[in-house]
Write a protein that holds these residues in place. Structure first.
Motif, PDB file in Angstrom:
ATOM      1  N   GLN A 321       0.838  -1.191   0.000  1.00 51.44           N
ATOM      2  CA  GLN A 321       0.000   0.000   0.000  1.00 51.44           C
ATOM      3  C   GLN A 321       0.879   1.248   0.000  1.00 51.44           C
ATOM      4  O   GLN A 321       1.914   1.291   0.662  1.00 51.44           O
ATOM      5  CB  GLN A 321      -0.919   0.030   1.220  1.00 51.44           C
ATOM      6  CG  GLN A 321      -1.987  -1.053   1.219  1.00 51.44           C
ATOM      7  CD  GLN A 321      -3.020  -0.869   0.132  1.00 51.44           C
ATOM      8  OE1 GLN A 321      -3.366   0.254  -0.223  1.00 51.44           O
ATOM      9  NE2 GLN A 321      -3.525  -1.981  -0.396  1.00 51.44           N
ATOM     10  N   VAL A 322       0.453   2.254  -0.743  1.00 55.25           N
ATOM     11  CA  VAL A 322       1.156   3.527  -0.809  1.00 55.25           C
ATOM     12  C   VAL A 322       0.654   4.447   0.304  1.00 55.25           C
ATOM     13  O   VAL A 322      -0.537   4.463   0.622  1.00 55.25           O
ATOM     14  CB  VAL A 322       0.932   4.185  -2.193  1.00 55.25           C
ATOM     15  CG1 VAL A 322       1.249   5.672  -2.164  1.00 55.25           C
ATOM     16  CG2 VAL A 322       1.776   3.490  -3.251  1.00 55.25           C
ATOM     17  N   VAL A 323       1.580   5.217   0.876  1.00 54.34           N
ATOM     18  CA  VAL A 323       1.225   6.274   1.824  1.00 54.34           C
ATOM     19  C   VAL A 323       1.619   7.603   1.189  1.00 54.34           C
ATOM     20  O   VAL A 323       2.782   8.004   1.243  1.00 54.34           O
ATOM     21  CB  VAL A 323       1.926   6.106   3.174  1.00 54.34           C
ATOM     22  CG1 VAL A 323       1.402   7.147   4.166  1.00 54.34           C
ATOM     23  CG2 VAL A 323       1.738   4.698   3.720  1.00 54.34           C
ATOM     24  N   PRO A 324       0.682   8.281   0.536  1.00 57.81           N
ATOM     25  CA  PRO A 324       1.021   9.534  -0.148  1.00 57.81           C
ATOM     26  C   PRO A 324       1.495  10.597   0.836  1.00 57.81           C
ATOM     27  O   PRO A 324       0.995  10.704   1.958  1.00 57.81           O
ATOM     28  CB  PRO A 324      -0.301   9.951  -0.805  1.00 57.81           C
ATOM     29  CG  PRO A 324      -1.125   8.706  -0.864  1.00 57.81           C
ATOM     30  CD  PRO A 324      -0.734   7.929   0.345  1.00 57.81           C
ATOM     31  N   GLY A 325       2.481  11.377   0.425  1.00 56.39           N
ATOM     32  CA  GLY A 325       2.947  12.489   1.228  1.00 56.39           C
ATOM     33  C   GLY A 325       3.842  12.114   2.389  1.00 56.39           C
ATOM     34  O   GLY A 325       4.293  12.994   3.120  1.00 56.39           O
ATOM     35  N   ALA A 326       4.118  10.832   2.578  1.00 57.18           N
ATOM     36  CA  ALA A 326       4.984  10.386   3.672  1.00 57.18           C
ATOM     37  C   ALA A 326       6.386  10.137   3.127  1.00 57.18           C
ATOM     38  O   ALA A 326       6.559   9.461   2.116  1.00 57.18           O
ATOM     39  CB  ALA A 326       4.440   9.123   4.316  1.00 57.18           C
TER      40      ALA A 326
END
Length: 343
Positions: A321-326
């Motif tokens: 899963q991607v964590v945008p902005g991290a």
């Protein structure tokens, strides 16, 4: 979750292409990766132009769902919930290294439902309940609440009839599921799983595409449906009008776990076990060449632009899963894992 005293220490060695940290940094994201066999949730980020890893043990970690300030992780008999603590991230030494922190706060006991993928929707968390061949949600009084099952599954029973395993969300609602075979018999998917894999439309119950080998991780992205044809190690795009598929990319591993961000696809890869489940997969013919890790694909060209490979300690990836902005997240301290580069 298992405490460090309950399990032996694990040494994890890895290597990656030069472009992997750059791909994360330029995309402005980090990753959460679950490892079924090793029982770990792994946060992968970048600090000082180098990859950063944070491990947290969950027994049989499988599906992962990322929310605005929370993460859900499916395990052996529980769904775990982690909350974000920005103030904790800032205080973990060395100062300034971590920009996100999630810590386990609670869990819901489901029993042995073989919880596969999870997804946050407009009305809460959705659970792929593989044992009972249904989509479910959680509440405080019950192990789960069934919400939908394939039209060919005649009864709710812990018999893993079709190996329902993947869920694609669209506009905040469940839209598509993947399964190994459209069977109504207990364990019926095991009879022939190399050309019976199917993606169903949840609203209609109809087949969108079929003929896949052990498919996983259907995803709706940029108004298109993608799925992993896992037994062949392929990322494929589905034509909704015809059910045909075109191959976007092929990988040296059993493909399971898929996320998209800024024109990139992040695909989990596994070295498969020689068991009655995986041993007959088409890609098993190349078992001595298979890799475990994450491949990064440029969707515009189908080119694999970066790779992360685990050398030992991790054999199977379940979800990505991607964590945008991290930039560089942490899951707190887990003293039973040491992450080392190759010698």
């Amino acid at each position: 979750m298992t405490s460090p005293a309950d399990v032996p220490a694990t040494e994890v060695r890895f290597h990656h292409s030069a472009g992997f940290p750059r791909a994360l940094a330029e995309a402005g994201c980090s990753l959460l990766v679950s490892t079924y066999q090793a029982g770990q949730l792994v946060a992968v980020g970048v600090a000082e132009d180098r990859l950063s890893f944070s491990f947290r043990r969950f027994d049989r970690a499988m599906g992962v769902a990322v929310g605005a300030d929370r993460v859900a992780v499916g395990g052996k008999s529980q769904v775990w919930f982690l909350r974000e603590y920005p103030e904790v991230a800032a205080g973990i030494p060395p100062a300034g290294r971590f920009d996100r922190c999630w810590l386990p706060r609670s869990s819901a006991v489901t029993g042995a439902i073989s919880c596969h993928e999870l997804a946050w929707g407009d009305d809460g968390l959705w659970v792929v309940n593989t044992a009972f061949s249904c989509l479910a949600q959680l509440d405080e009084r019950h192990s789960f609440v069934p919400r939908w099952r394939p039209p060919f599954v005649s009864a709710l029973a812990a018999q893993d009839r079709c190996h329902l395993n993947g869920l694609a969300m669209r506009d905040g609602r469940p839209a598509f599921v993947s399964l190994f075979a459209p069977s109504d018999e207990p364990g019926g998917w095991r009879a022939n799983r190399n050309d019976t894999g199917t993606v169903l439309d949840i609203d209609t119950g109809e087949t969108v595409t079929t003929g896949l080998a052990m498919p996983h991780s259907p995803r709706w992205h940029d108004d298109q449906l993608f799925v992993l044809n896992s037994g062949f190690g392929r990322l494929e795009r589905v034509d909704l009008a015809t059910g045909s598929r075109d191959v976007v990319a092929t990988f040296p591993g059993y493909a399971r776990g898929l996320a998209f961000h800024r024109g990139l696809a992040f695909v989990g890869l596994s070295r498969i076990r020689e068991t009655n489940v995986f041993g007959g997969a088409p890609i098993a013919a190349y078992h001595d060449q298979l890799k475990c890790g994450v491949g990064v694909v440029d969707l515009a060209t189908g080119t694999t632009v970066a790779t992360l490979q685990f050398e030992n300690g991790v054999e199977e990836i379940f979800d990505v899963q991607v964590v945008p902005g991290a930039r560089c997240p942490t899951l707190g301290e887990d003293d039973d894992v040491w992450v080392l580069p190759p010698p």
